[in-house]
Design a protein around this motif. Structure first.
Motif, PDB file in Angstrom:
ATOM      1  N   GLY A   1     -13.920   2.621 -16.356  1.00 45.27           N
ATOM      2  CA  GLY A   1     -12.558   3.081 -16.100  1.00 45.27           C
ATOM      3  C   GLY A   1     -12.372   3.429 -14.639  1.00 45.27           C
ATOM      4  O   GLY A   1     -13.334   3.800 -13.960  1.00 45.27           O
ATOM      5  N   GLN A   2     -11.143   3.312 -14.144  1.00 43.15           N
ATOM      6  CA  GLN A   2     -10.859   3.613 -12.745  1.00 43.15           C
ATOM      7  C   GLN A   2      -9.736   4.635 -12.632  1.00 43.15           C
ATOM      8  O   GLN A   2      -8.792   4.605 -13.413  1.00 43.15           O
ATOM      9  N   TYR A   3      -9.869   5.517 -11.628  1.00 44.19           N
ATOM     10  CA  TYR A   3      -8.871   6.566 -11.420  1.00 44.19           C
ATOM     11  C   TYR A   3      -8.572   6.721  -9.927  1.00 44.19           C
ATOM     12  O   TYR A   3      -8.738   7.796  -9.354  1.00 44.19           O
ATOM     13  N   PRO A   4      -8.104   5.653  -9.279  1.00 50.43           N
ATOM     14  CA  PRO A   4      -7.801   5.731  -7.847  1.00 50.43           C
ATOM     15  C   PRO A   4      -6.718   6.755  -7.552  1.00 50.43           C
ATOM     16  O   PRO A   4      -5.782   6.937  -8.329  1.00 50.43           O
ATOM     17  N   ALA A   5      -6.830   7.398  -6.408  1.00 53.86           N
ATOM     18  CA  ALA A   5      -5.858   8.417  -6.025  1.00 53.86           C
ATOM     19  C   ALA A   5      -4.690   7.845  -5.247  1.00 53.86           C
ATOM     20  O   ALA A   5      -3.673   8.519  -5.064  1.00 53.86           O
ATOM     21  N   ALA A   6      -4.810   6.606  -4.773  1.00 58.80           N
ATOM     22  CA  ALA A   6      -3.748   6.021  -3.954  1.00 58.80           C
ATOM     23  C   ALA A   6      -3.733   4.513  -4.111  1.00 58.80           C
ATOM     24  O   ALA A   6      -4.726   3.903  -4.527  1.00 58.80           O
ATOM     25  N   VAL A   7      -2.590   3.918  -3.765  1.00 54.18           N
ATOM     26  CA  VAL A   7      -2.482   2.472  -3.637  1.00 54.18           C
ATOM     27  C   VAL A   7      -2.019   2.198  -2.208  1.00 54.18           C
ATOM     28  O   VAL A   7      -1.091   2.836  -1.716  1.00 54.18           O
ATOM     29  N   ILE A   8      -2.697   1.268  -1.543  1.00 56.53           N
ATOM     30  CA  ILE A   8      -2.406   0.979  -0.146  1.00 56.53           C
ATOM     31  C   ILE A   8      -1.933  -0.464  -0.020  1.00 56.53           C
ATOM     32  O   ILE A   8      -2.654  -1.400  -0.390  1.00 56.53           O
ATOM     33  N   LEU A   9      -0.721  -0.630   0.476  1.00 53.84           N
ATOM     34  CA  LEU A   9      -0.173  -1.951   0.764  1.00 53.84           C
ATOM     35  C   LEU A   9      -0.385  -2.208   2.246  1.00 53.84           C
ATOM     36  O   LEU A   9       0.225  -1.554   3.093  1.00 53.84           O
ATOM     37  N   SER A  10      -1.266  -3.146   2.572  1.00 58.32           N
ATOM     38  CA  SER A  10      -1.593  -3.408   3.969  1.00 58.32           C
ATOM     39  C   SER A  10      -1.637  -4.904   4.237  1.00 58.32           C
ATOM     40  O   SER A  10      -1.452  -5.722   3.332  1.00 58.32           O
ATOM     41  N   CYS A  11      -1.895  -5.259   5.483  1.00 60.64           N
ATOM     42  CA  CYS A  11      -1.917  -6.652   5.913  1.00 60.64           C
ATOM     43  C   CYS A  11      -3.272  -7.288   5.610  1.00 60.64           C
ATOM     44  O   CYS A  11      -4.284  -6.595   5.458  1.00 60.64           O
TER      45      CYS A  11
ATOM     46  N   VAL B   1      -1.331  -8.426   1.898  1.00 61.10           N
ATOM     47  CA  VAL B   1      -0.534  -9.631   2.096  1.00 61.10           C
ATOM     48  C   VAL B   1      -0.127  -9.665   3.568  1.00 61.10           C
ATOM     49  O   VAL B   1       0.055  -8.613   4.188  1.00 61.10           O
ATOM     50  N   ALA B   2      -0.037 -10.856   4.146  1.00 62.91           N
ATOM     51  CA  ALA B   2       0.325 -10.964   5.555  1.00 62.91           C
ATOM     52  C   ALA B   2       1.609 -10.192   5.842  1.00 62.91           C
ATOM     53  O   ALA B   2       2.616 -10.360   5.154  1.00 62.91           O
ATOM     54  N   GLY B   3       1.564  -9.331   6.839  1.00 59.23           N
ATOM     55  CA  GLY B   3       2.741  -8.554   7.222  1.00 59.23           C
ATOM     56  C   GLY B   3       3.076  -7.410   6.290  1.00 59.23           C
ATOM     57  O   GLY B   3       4.145  -6.816   6.393  1.00 59.23           O
TER      58      GLY B   3
ATOM     59  N   MET C   1       4.584  -7.850  -5.641  1.00 52.39           N
ATOM     60  CA  MET C   1       3.940  -6.667  -5.085  1.00 52.39           C
ATOM     61  C   MET C   1       4.515  -5.397  -5.712  1.00 52.39           C
ATOM     62  O   MET C   1       3.772  -4.447  -6.001  1.00 52.39           O
ATOM     63  N   LEU C   2       5.827  -5.366  -5.939  1.00 52.17           N
ATOM     64  CA  LEU C   2       6.433  -4.204  -6.580  1.00 52.17           C
ATOM     65  C   LEU C   2       5.829  -3.963  -7.958  1.00 52.17           C
ATOM     66  O   LEU C   2       5.560  -2.824  -8.341  1.00 52.17           O
ATOM     67  N   GLY C   3       5.604  -5.042  -8.700  1.00 55.96           N
ATOM     68  CA  GLY C   3       4.978  -4.894 -10.009  1.00 55.96           C
ATOM     69  C   GLY C   3       3.584  -4.313  -9.906  1.00 55.96           C
ATOM     70  O   GLY C   3       3.190  -3.449 -10.708  1.00 55.96           O
ATOM     71  N   SER C   4       2.826  -4.748  -8.905  1.00 53.10           N
ATOM     72  CA  SER C   4       1.479  -4.219  -8.705  1.00 53.10           C
ATOM     73  C   SER C   4       1.514  -2.739  -8.344  1.00 53.10           C
ATOM     74  O   SER C   4       0.692  -1.940  -8.822  1.00 53.10           O
TER      75      SER C   4
ATOM     76  N   SER D   1       8.740  -0.936  12.467  1.00 47.49           N
ATOM     77  CA  SER D   1      10.006  -1.134  11.750  1.00 47.49           C
ATOM     78  C   SER D   1       9.766  -1.849  10.428  1.00 47.49           C
ATOM     79  O   SER D   1      10.426  -1.563   9.418  1.00 47.49           O
ATOM     80  N   ASN D   2       8.823  -2.772  10.432  1.00 49.37           N
ATOM     81  CA  ASN D   2       8.515  -3.529   9.222  1.00 49.37           C
ATOM     82  C   ASN D   2       7.913  -2.641   8.140  1.00 49.37           C
ATOM     83  O   ASN D   2       8.156  -2.843   6.947  1.00 49.37           O
ATOM     84  N   VAL D   3       7.114  -1.655   8.539  1.00 50.80           N
ATOM     85  CA  VAL D   3       6.590  -0.685   7.573  1.00 50.80           C
ATOM     86  C   VAL D   3       7.739   0.072   6.925  1.00 50.80           C
ATOM     87  O   VAL D   3       7.801   0.222   5.697  1.00 50.80           O
ATOM     88  N   ARG D   4       8.649   0.546   7.742  1.00 52.27           N
ATOM     89  CA  ARG D   4       9.805   1.291   7.217  1.00 52.27           C
ATOM     90  C   ARG D   4      10.665   0.394   6.322  1.00 52.27           C
ATOM     91  O   ARG D   4      11.188   0.841   5.295  1.00 52.27           O
ATOM     92  N   GLN D   5      10.807  -0.869   6.725  1.00 52.99           N
ATOM     93  CA  GLN D   5      11.584  -1.802   5.917  1.00 52.99           C
ATOM     94  C   GLN D   5      10.927  -2.023   4.556  1.00 52.99           C
ATOM     95  O   GLN D   5      11.616  -2.091   3.524  1.00 52.99           O
ATOM     96  N   ALA D   6       9.597  -2.130   4.521  1.00 49.30           N
ATOM     97  CA  ALA D   6       8.893  -2.309   3.255  1.00 49.30           C
ATOM     98  C   ALA D   6       9.106  -1.107   2.343  1.00 49.30           C
ATOM     99  O   ALA D   6       9.296  -1.255   1.127  1.00 49.30           O
ATOM    100  N   ILE D   7       9.094   0.083   2.920  1.00 51.74           N
ATOM    101  CA  ILE D   7       9.325   1.292   2.126  1.00 51.74           C
ATOM    102  C   ILE D   7      10.746   1.283   1.553  1.00 51.74           C
ATOM    103  O   ILE D   7      10.962   1.635   0.387  1.00 51.74           O
ATOM    104  N   THR D   8      11.718   0.864   2.374  1.00 56.85           N
ATOM    105  CA  THR D   8      13.101   0.759   1.889  1.00 56.85           C
ATOM    106  C   THR D   8      13.195  -0.250   0.752  1.00 56.85           C
ATOM    107  O   THR D   8      13.890  -0.020  -0.256  1.00 56.85           O
ATOM    108  N   THR D   9      12.489  -1.361   0.891  1.00 60.99           N
ATOM    109  CA  THR D   9      12.474  -2.380  -0.158  1.00 60.99           C
ATOM    110  C   THR D   9      11.865  -1.839  -1.441  1.00 60.99           C
ATOM    111  O   THR D   9      12.360  -2.102  -2.547  1.00 60.99           O
TER     112      THR D   9
END
Length: 248
Positions: A91-101, A124-126, A133-136, A206-214
């Motif tokens: 079983g896994q109990y990660p404390a965070a999920v990181i979306l990175s390049c 994923v690139a960028g 990704m939202l589903g993940s 700006s792209n990080v902020r845009q991803a958060i908005t998305t």
């Protein structure tokens, strides 16, 4: 050999935590440290559900910051990956999920000094947030219980440069189109080209902020978790030159 490893693993009580994940400075750390943590020692087990659930989102971010400090100073904790593999197999109990390049120079687990079972890692690139990704991310937070959703960009990002240069290349073309609105949203008075490192890094932020908005605009599930304080959605930039992760 496996038998000997198991014997050594049994020297650490299950409720001892055995993770430098939770060290110094936050209430959950204090709670677990009393059960047998020793700073600097090799830790044998993956993060447990009880340990993860005892953390607040802000504490998780604090632990990430401490991990990056260890990385930058060259004092990373000794990881027993084989023991972590065995401990997390059921079983896994990660404390965070990181979306990175996908950039090979920016592996989130290493630059935040994490072990097996500590974090979900979506690359994923960028560091864009599309429907898949939202589903993940929803799985990581709503199903598996991660406390932090971190979008992490980095300096000198090739995907950002490609978007600025309007690169056309197969399926990459559509991915770069997702990034381009961040270019227009970036307020910058100097040379707006991919040859200008400062501009590239400004667009990456700006792209990080845009991803958060998305993410917030595309996932009512994550928005609800955030409103309830069950998760924290955050952004960060990793500097390839000095190894520092700066939270936005």
């Amino acid at each position: 050999m496996e038998s000997n490893l198991n014997c050594r693993n049994q020297e650490h009580p299950e409720d001892g935590g055995r993770r430098l994940w939770l060290k110094a400075g936050v209430s959950a750390v204090t709670l677990v440290a009393g059960a047998g943590f020793t700073t600097g020692a090799a830790q044998a087990a993956a993060l447990t559900k009880a340990q993860r659930d005892a953390l607040t989102p802000d504490e998780v971010i604090g632990i990430m910051k401490m991990g990056n400090e260890r990385f930058r100073s060259g004092r990373m904790k000794k990881q027993d990956f084989l023991a972590q593999k065995r401990a997390s197999a059921a079983g896994q109990y990660p404390a965070a999920v990181i979306l990175s390049c996908i950039d090979s120079r920016a592996p989130a687990e290493i630059i935040l000094d994490m072990g097996i079972g500590d974090t979900f890692n979506a690359r994923v690139a960028g560091n864009i947030a599309n429907q898949d990704m939202l589903g993940s991310l929803e799985f990581a937070c709503a199903v598996a219980g991660a406390k932090v959703l971190l979008v992490m960009g980095h300096t000198a990002c090739g995907a950002i440069k490609g978007a600025i240069d309007n690169v056309q290349l197969g399926n990459l073309t559509g991915l770069l189109e997702t990034i381009r609105p961040a270019i227009a949203a970036t307020q910058y008075t100097g040379e707006r080209s991919s040859k200008n490192e400062a501009f590239v890094d400004a667009v990456a932020q700006s792209n990080v902020r845009q991803a958060i908005t998305t993410i917030r605009g595309g996932s009512p599930i994550l928005v609800e978790l955030e409103k309830k304080g069950q998760i924290r959605v955050a952004g960060a930039m990793y500097d390839l030159r000095n190894g520092e992760v700066t939270f936005l």
